[in-house]
Design an enzyme around this catalytic site. Structure first.
Site, PDB file in Angstrom:
ATOM      1  CG  HIS A  53      -1.985   1.082   1.123  1.00  0.00           C
ATOM      2  ND1 HIS A  53      -2.976   1.063   0.175  1.00  0.00           N
ATOM      3  CD2 HIS A  53      -2.207   2.202   1.858  1.00  0.00           C
ATOM      4  CE1 HIS A  53      -3.768   2.120   0.328  1.00  0.00           C
ATOM      5  NE2 HIS A  53      -3.318   2.827   1.341  1.00  0.00           N
ATOM      6  CG  HIS A  55      -1.608   6.806  -0.870  1.00  0.00           C
ATOM      7  ND1 HIS A  55      -2.554   6.388  -1.772  1.00  0.00           N
ATOM      8  CD2 HIS A  55      -2.070   6.438   0.350  1.00  0.00           C
ATOM      9  CE1 HIS A  55      -3.552   5.795  -1.117  1.00  0.00           C
ATOM     10  NE2 HIS A  55      -3.275   5.798   0.163  1.00  0.00           N
ATOM     11  NE  ARG A  76      -9.963  14.850   4.050  1.00  0.00           N
ATOM     12  CZ  ARG A  76     -11.267  14.671   3.858  1.00  0.00           C
ATOM     13  NH1 ARG A  76     -11.729  13.505   3.453  1.00  0.00           N
ATOM     14  NH2 ARG A  76     -12.121  15.640   4.115  1.00  0.00           N
ATOM     15  CE1 TYR A 115      -5.832  10.550  -3.465  1.00  0.00           C
ATOM     16  CE2 TYR A 115      -5.323   8.308  -2.804  1.00  0.00           C
ATOM     17  CZ  TYR A 115      -5.288   9.665  -2.559  1.00  0.00           C
ATOM     18  OH  TYR A 115      -4.706  10.132  -1.397  1.00  0.00           O
ATOM     19  CG  HIS A 197     -10.514   6.778  -1.778  1.00  0.00           C
ATOM     20  ND1 HIS A 197     -11.109   7.163  -0.593  1.00  0.00           N
ATOM     21  CD2 HIS A 197      -9.270   7.317  -1.772  1.00  0.00           C
ATOM     22  CE1 HIS A 197     -10.257   7.909   0.093  1.00  0.00           C
ATOM     23  NE2 HIS A 197      -9.139   8.013  -0.588  1.00  0.00           N
ATOM     24  CG  HIS A 223      -8.119   3.652   1.766  1.00  0.00           C
ATOM     25  ND1 HIS A 223      -8.139   4.693   0.865  1.00  0.00           N
ATOM     26  CD2 HIS A 223      -6.812   3.357   1.962  1.00  0.00           C
ATOM     27  CE1 HIS A 223      -6.892   5.011   0.521  1.00  0.00           C
ATOM     28  NE2 HIS A 223      -6.080   4.204   1.173  1.00  0.00           N
ATOM     29  CG  HIS A 260      -5.737   1.800   6.784  1.00  0.00           C
ATOM     30  ND1 HIS A 260      -4.395   1.979   7.071  1.00  0.00           N
ATOM     31  CD2 HIS A 260      -6.021   2.642   5.758  1.00  0.00           C
ATOM     32  CE1 HIS A 260      -3.900   2.898   6.253  1.00  0.00           C
ATOM     33  NE2 HIS A 260      -4.858   3.303   5.443  1.00  0.00           N
ATOM     34  CG  ASP A 311      -1.106   4.668   4.074  1.00  0.00           C
ATOM     35  OD1 ASP A 311      -1.376   5.226   3.002  1.00  0.00           O
ATOM     36  OD2 ASP A 311      -1.876   4.701   5.046  1.00  0.00           O
TER      37      ASP A 311
END
Length: 433
Positions: A53, A55, A76, A115, A197, A223, A260, A311
């Site tokens: 995983h 990003h 975020r 994404y 997502h 997720h 997760h 992640d």
């Protein structure tokens, strides 16, 4: 054909001495413990690690989101800031440097949960997959394999339209996403998979389209239950937990990975286990964000195999992720002995690769891809730990990796670290200009 004599190596579930491996066409053609001659590789060698995983663009956040107090949601906002800054060229540079850091840490395959699809105003690029292709090329140049998990993202939250930078993530609907994703092609060192997502970002009625596209053959990641607030919102919207929503719409199964899986009911755990859904834990991110500690062992007992990911890349170190699963369980349960070193090493190698669609990687065995990660067993961290799998899992760090081979090719040596650091620094500096 090439031959290497591994001083010590993890083979068939144990560490063995003087393992002669012969490699042809990027695969092991023979594996012989107790051999007498060959080009010697000093140290302790394990199969390649699978980072399930990632990003890639989050790497630009390291050391910045920790400067002040906040929550997952303030983090975020900072992540969205980075997402709004990238174009295909900048994304390629940042991802390549990030993947080179992964290679130096012993990671030979990455699952990229992708994404960041469109232009800043949400308009597709001329090539609507140009951002994903930038990631594929970055992995190729870094020398590692990639499973591009092209992600369906349609809503900011349970039916609300995308807001702000989220328009870069969003397709019109799941059918539009499927049309775009279908143009991506697998190839040498490249797998194409799918991702939901979250139940927040993909309305329930759209989920079957994504599941049908994956068809039980391609990797499908999601997720799941990372935040209590999202669970509560899901129950309010659907009168079901996120796991129940996914199960109802055909998302769960042996090719699916729940990422997760932190805040689960006992029913959720049984459902994930009974469907053979993998559970990908990312402890260094989950603790960085204050997410909580998921029920890793209970999921395993129920039938949900463990995999690992870095992640958000607060740390890129699969050795740390391995031991953190056990150490976090100890803190939560106030008891030791949940996971053994062999179990954690298998999660990071064979099981992890399988969850990314690489069923032929993750083991030093005949017919498998020739991935070899060599560790210094006499560093200040590993010295005196026994030169075995327990030392690998509970003492080693990414810094102890001395050489990495992917598909029979050496892609990084310890001496490359300084250059990789400079490349990362330059790529991240450009992001923040």
């Amino acid at each position: 054909m090439s031959s290497l004599l591994l001083e010590r190596a993890w083979v068939d579930g144990s560490v063995q001495d003087d393992v002669l491996v012969e490699i042809e066409g990027g695969r092991f053609t023979s594996v012989t413990p107790g051999a007498q001659s060959g080009e010697r590789v000093a140290g302790l060698t394990i199969p390649g690690l699978a980072n399930c995983h990632s990003h890639a663009f989050h790497r630009a956040l390291r050391g910045r989101t920790q400067r002040e107090r906040g929550s997952f949601w303030t983090w975020r906002d900072q992540m969205y800031d980075v997402a709004g800054r990238l174009d295909p060229d900048g994304y390629h540079e940042l991802a390549r440097a990030t993947y080179r850091e992964m290679a130096a840490a012993g990671i030979t395959s990455v699952g990229e949960f992708h994404y960041l699809h469109h232009q800043p105003d949400g308009t597709p690029y001329d090539d609507p997959n140009v951002m994903g292709l930038a990631l594929v090329e970055a992995a190729r140049e870094a020398g590692i394999r990639i499973t591009l998990l092209d992600t369906c993202y349609l809503s900011s939250g349970f039916g609300d339209p995308p807001q702000g930078v989220q328009v870069r993530y969003a397709d019109r609907d799941a059918a539009d996403w499927a049309d775009r994703a279908s143009a991506l092609e697998a190839g040498d060192g490249v797998q194409i998979g799918a991702a939901v997502h979250s139940v927040r970002a993909v309305p329930a009625e759209q989920l079957p389209t994504v599941a049908d596209w994956a068809g039980g053959r391609k990797p499908l990641h999601v997720h799941l239950s990372e935040q209590v607030a999202e669970n509560q919102a899901c129950v309010a919207a659907y009168s079901r937990t996120p796991t129940e929503v996914l199960a109802l719409h055909g998302v769960l199964g042996p090719r699916t990975t729940a990422v997760h899986a932190t805040h689960l009911t006992e029913g959720d755990i049984r459902m994930l286990g009974s469907t053979g859904t993998h559970a990908c834990f990312c402890p260094t991110t989950e603790r960085d964000l204050g997410d909580g500690v998921g029920p890793s062992r209970r999921l395993h007992v129920a039938g949900s195999a463990l995999t690992l990911g870095s992640d958000s890349h607060a740390v890129i170190d699969l050795f740390e992720e391995m031991r953190a699963v056990e150490l976090d369980e100890r803190l939560a349960a106030q008891q030791r002995g949940h996971w053994s070193a062999p179990e954690l090493l298998n999660a990071a190698t064979t099981t992890g690769h399988r969850s990314l669609g690489w069923d032929d990687a993750g083991a030093i065995a005949v017919g498998q891809r020739a991935d070899l990660v060599t560790i210094d067993p006499a560093s200040p961290r590993t010295a005196g730990t026994g030169r075995d799998e327990a030392g690998v899992v509970f003492a080693a760090t990414a810094e102890d990796v001395t050489q990495v081979m992917v598909d029979g090719r050496i892609v990084v040596r310890k001496v490359d670290r300084e250059e990789i650091g400079r490349e990362l620094d330059e790529a991240i500096r450009k992001v923040w200009q």
